[in-house]
Motif scaffolding. Structure first.
Motif, PDB file in Angstrom:
ATOM      1  N   VAL A 188       0.826  -1.203   0.000  1.00  0.00           N
ATOM      2  CA  VAL A 188       0.000   0.000   0.000  1.00  0.00           C
ATOM      3  C   VAL A 188       0.861   1.253   0.000  1.00  0.00           C
ATOM      4  N   GLU A 189       1.889   1.275   0.832  1.00  0.00           N
ATOM      5  CA  GLU A 189       2.717   2.472   0.917  1.00  0.00           C
ATOM      6  C   GLU A 189       3.552   2.671  -0.346  1.00  0.00           C
ATOM      7  N   GLN A 190       3.969   1.582  -0.969  1.00  0.00           N
ATOM      8  CA  GLN A 190       4.676   1.717  -2.242  1.00  0.00           C
ATOM      9  C   GLN A 190       3.742   2.308  -3.302  1.00  0.00           C
ATOM     10  N   ALA A 191       2.497   1.856  -3.329  1.00  0.00           N
ATOM     11  CA  ALA A 191       1.530   2.383  -4.291  1.00  0.00           C
ATOM     12  C   ALA A 191       1.257   3.862  -4.048  1.00  0.00           C
ATOM     13  N   LEU A 192       1.142   4.247  -2.767  1.00  0.00           N
ATOM     14  CA  LEU A 192       0.911   5.658  -2.450  1.00  0.00           C
ATOM     15  C   LEU A 192       2.068   6.528  -2.931  1.00  0.00           C
ATOM     16  N   SER A 193       3.274   6.024  -2.802  1.00  0.00           N
ATOM     17  CA  SER A 193       4.449   6.809  -3.178  1.00  0.00           C
ATOM     18  C   SER A 193       4.558   7.025  -4.679  1.00  0.00           C
ATOM     19  N   ARG A 194       3.866   6.200  -5.458  1.00  0.00           N
ATOM     20  CA  ARG A 194       3.935   6.310  -6.906  1.00  0.00           C
ATOM     21  C   ARG A 194       3.261   7.578  -7.433  1.00  0.00           C
ATOM     22  N   ALA A 195       2.453   8.245  -6.581  1.00  0.00           N
ATOM     23  CA  ALA A 195       1.689   9.417  -7.036  1.00  0.00           C
ATOM     24  C   ALA A 195       2.176  10.725  -6.426  1.00  0.00           C
ATOM     25  N   ILE A 196       3.296  10.715  -5.728  1.00  0.00           N
ATOM     26  CA  ILE A 196       3.722  11.932  -5.032  1.00  0.00           C
ATOM     27  C   ILE A 196       4.208  13.019  -5.986  1.00  0.00           C
ATOM     28  N   SER A 197       4.491  12.677  -7.233  1.00  0.00           N
ATOM     29  CA  SER A 197       4.976  13.695  -8.175  1.00  0.00           C
ATOM     30  C   SER A 197       3.834  14.483  -8.810  1.00  0.00           C
ATOM     31  N   PHE A 198       2.582  14.123  -8.508  1.00  0.00           N
ATOM     32  CA  PHE A 198       1.438  14.881  -9.007  1.00  0.00           C
ATOM     33  C   PHE A 198       0.969  15.847  -7.931  1.00  0.00           C
ATOM     34  N   GLU A 199       0.537  17.031  -8.361  1.00  0.00           N
ATOM     35  CA  GLU A 199       0.121  18.058  -7.411  1.00  0.00           C
ATOM     36  C   GLU A 199      -1.200  17.717  -6.732  1.00  0.00           C
ATOM     37  N   HIS A 200      -2.103  17.084  -7.478  1.00  0.00           N
ATOM     38  CA  HIS A 200      -3.419  16.779  -6.917  1.00  0.00           C
ATOM     39  C   HIS A 200      -3.793  15.312  -7.157  1.00  0.00           C
ATOM     40  N   PRO A 201      -3.073  14.373  -6.544  1.00  0.00           N
ATOM     41  CA  PRO A 201      -3.458  12.962  -6.677  1.00  0.00           C
ATOM     42  C   PRO A 201      -4.644  12.652  -5.773  1.00  0.00           C
ATOM     43  N   LYS A 202      -5.232  11.484  -5.959  1.00  0.00           N
ATOM     44  CA  LYS A 202      -6.282  11.026  -5.050  1.00  0.00           C
ATOM     45  C   LYS A 202      -6.114   9.531  -4.803  1.00  0.00           C
ATOM     46  N   TYR A 203      -6.484   9.139  -3.558  1.00  0.00           N
ATOM     47  CA  TYR A 203      -6.438   7.739  -3.168  1.00  0.00           C
ATOM     48  C   TYR A 203      -7.828   7.316  -2.705  1.00  0.00           C
ATOM     49  N   PHE A 204      -8.303   6.225  -3.269  1.00  0.00           N
ATOM     50  CA  PHE A 204      -9.609   5.671  -2.934  1.00  0.00           C
ATOM     51  C   PHE A 204      -9.397   4.321  -2.250  1.00  0.00           C
ATOM     52  N   PHE A 205      -9.871   4.187  -0.997  1.00  0.00           N
ATOM     53  CA  PHE A 205      -9.728   2.939  -0.250  1.00  0.00           C
ATOM     54  C   PHE A 205     -11.111   2.389   0.090  1.00  0.00           C
ATOM     55  N   ASN A 206     -11.310   1.069  -0.071  1.00  0.00           N
ATOM     56  CA  ASN A 206     -12.499   0.436   0.498  1.00  0.00           C
ATOM     57  C   ASN A 206     -12.101  -0.880   1.145  1.00  0.00           C
ATOM     58  N   CYS A 207     -12.884  -1.288   2.156  1.00  0.00           N
ATOM     59  CA  CYS A 207     -12.589  -2.553   2.831  1.00  0.00           C
ATOM     60  C   CYS A 207     -13.733  -2.931   3.760  1.00  0.00           C
ATOM     61  N   ASN A 208     -13.761  -4.206   4.116  1.00  0.00           N
ATOM     62  CA  ASN A 208     -14.572  -4.692   5.219  1.00  0.00           C
ATOM     63  C   ASN A 208     -13.669  -4.745   6.445  1.00  0.00           C
ATOM     64  N   PRO A 209     -14.222  -4.603   7.647  1.00  0.00           N
ATOM     65  CA  PRO A 209     -13.385  -4.513   8.850  1.00  0.00           C
ATOM     66  C   PRO A 209     -12.636  -5.799   9.169  1.00  0.00           C
ATOM     67  N   GLU A 210     -11.513  -5.612   9.826  1.00  0.00           N
ATOM     68  CA  GLU A 210     -10.723  -6.699  10.387  1.00  0.00           C
ATOM     69  C   GLU A 210     -10.541  -6.415  11.884  1.00  0.00           C
ATOM     70  N   SER A 211      -9.425  -6.799  12.443  1.00  0.00           N
ATOM     71  CA  SER A 211      -9.134  -6.534  13.852  1.00  0.00           C
ATOM     72  C   SER A 211      -8.904  -5.041  14.073  1.00  0.00           C
ATOM     73  N   PRO A 212      -9.260  -4.511  15.258  1.00  0.00           N
ATOM     74  CA  PRO A 212      -8.972  -3.106  15.550  1.00  0.00           C
ATOM     75  C   PRO A 212      -7.477  -2.822  15.696  1.00  0.00           C
ATOM     76  N   ASN A 213      -6.667  -3.874  15.760  1.00  0.00           N
ATOM     77  CA  ASN A 213      -5.209  -3.705  15.809  1.00  0.00           C
ATOM     78  C   ASN A 213      -4.588  -3.619  14.417  1.00  0.00           C
ATOM     79  N   HIS A 214      -5.402  -3.758  13.392  1.00  0.00           N
ATOM     80  CA  HIS A 214      -4.899  -3.715  12.025  1.00  0.00           C
ATOM     81  C   HIS A 214      -4.262  -2.350  11.747  1.00  0.00           C
ATOM     82  N   TRP A 215      -3.150  -2.372  11.044  1.00  0.00           N
ATOM     83  CA  TRP A 215      -2.417  -1.125  10.802  1.00  0.00           C
ATOM     84  C   TRP A 215      -3.256  -0.100  10.041  1.00  0.00           C
ATOM     85  N   PHE A 216      -4.092  -0.548   9.108  1.00  0.00           N
ATOM     86  CA  PHE A 216      -4.866   0.417   8.322  1.00  0.00           C
ATOM     87  C   PHE A 216      -5.910   1.114   9.192  1.00  0.00           C
TER      88      PHE A 216
END
Length: 229
Positions: free
Chosen positions: A138-166
Motif C-alpha cells: 500500500v505504501e509503495q503504491a501511495l508513493s507512486r503518485a507523489i509527483s502529481f500536485e493533486h493525486p487522489k487515493y480511494f480505499f475500500n474494505c470490510n473490517p478486520e481486527s482493531p489492531n490492524h495497521w490500516f
C-alpha cells in the motif's frame, strides 16, 4: 448494469471526486454498495482531470481486481466512455472524447508484491479490500503518485481486527485531507428489506459485528486456552 438512484453515502463518494481532499476511506458491512460506486467515481475523476496518464486499480490479487472492479465497471451503462482491457498487460484503457487514460491492475497479496508496482508513475490509486493487503504494498503504491500536485487515493474494505495497521493509521487516527464514510447494508439502494434481513440472518457473533455492523472488532475467546496476554 444501469446506474440507479444513489444513496446519500454513495453521493458522498461521488462528491469526493470534486473535493480538494486527498483520500477517501469507505469501510463497513458487506454488500453495502461502496465498491462499484467508488470505482465509477475514481474513473470519472481521472477522465475529468487528466489525459494520457497512468492510474492503478489494486486488489488482493489481479484476479480479484478483475472480478470485483473491472467486470462490474465494464457492465455499467451511461459512463460516456469507451473501455477496453488487455489481459496480457493487465491494462484498462479508457477513452472519453479526446482524452485517453490507462488503469493498471495490480495484486497486493504478500510482502513481495510491492516490487510489482515499483517504478510506475501514477496520478491516483484505487485500493479494493485494502485491509487484505500488506502495508509495504500500500505504501509503495501511495508513493507512486507523489509527483502529481493533486493525486487522489480511494480505499475500500470490510473490517478486520482493531489492531490492524490500516484501521489504526487511517480510521482511528484520521490523516489530514482524508474523508471517511462508514457503510451499512441499508446504504445500498439495490437491496430490498427482505434481502437485508436475509443477509443479517447469515451471521452471528464477531462475524455479525464485522460483516453486518461493519465494526473493527477482535474475535472473542482464545484459540489457544493457555495463552497469557
Amino acid at each position: 448494469m444501469q446506474i440507479r438512484a444513489l444513496s446519500a453515502k454513495q453521493q458522498q463518494i461521488m462528491a469526493f471526486a470534486d473535493s480538494d481532499d486527498l483520500a477517501l476511506v469507505c469501510d463497513g458491512s458487506v454488500r453495502s454498495g461502496k465498491t462499484t460506486i467508488m470505482t465509477i467515481a475514481f474513473v470519472l475523476w481521472a477522465m475529468k482531470n487528466f489525459d494520457r496518464t497512468n492510474f492503478a486499480i489494486c486488489g488482493k490479487t489481479v484476479q480479484s481486481a478483475e472480478r470485483n472492479i473491472l467486470k462490474p465497471l465494464m457492465e455499467v451503462a451511461g459512463l460516456d466512455a469507451a473501455l477496453s482491457y488487455k489481459v496480457s498487460t493487465r491494462v484498462l484503457t479508457v477513452r472519453s472524447g479526446a482524452k485517453t487514460n490507462w488503469f493498471y491492475l495490480f495484486g497486493g497479496k504478500d510482502e513481495s508484491s510491492y516490487m510489482l508496482i515499483q517504478g510506475i508513475t501514477l496520478a491516483g490509486v484505487l485500493f479494493d479490500e485494502v485491509a487484505l493487503m500488506p502495508r509495504s504494498f500500500v505504501e509503495q503504491a501511495l508513493s507512486r503518485a507523489i509527483s502529481f500536485e493533486h493525486p487522489k487515493y480511494f480505499f475500500n474494505c470490510n473490517p478486520e481486527s482493531p489492531n490492524h495497521w490500516f484501521y489504526q493509521e487511517w480510521i482511528k487516527n484520521p490523516r489530514e485531507s482524508t474523508q471517511h464514510i462508514h457503510f451499512l447494508l441499508e446504504d445500498n439502494p439495490i437491496l430490498t428489506p427482505q434481502m437485508i434481513e436475509r443477509t443479517k440472518a447469515m451471521y452471528s457473533g464477531v462475524f455479525y459485528d464485522r460483516y453486518i455492523l461493519g465494526l473493527w472488532v477482535v474475535a472473542e475467546g482464545l484459540v489457544y486456552q493457555s495463552f497469557d496476554p
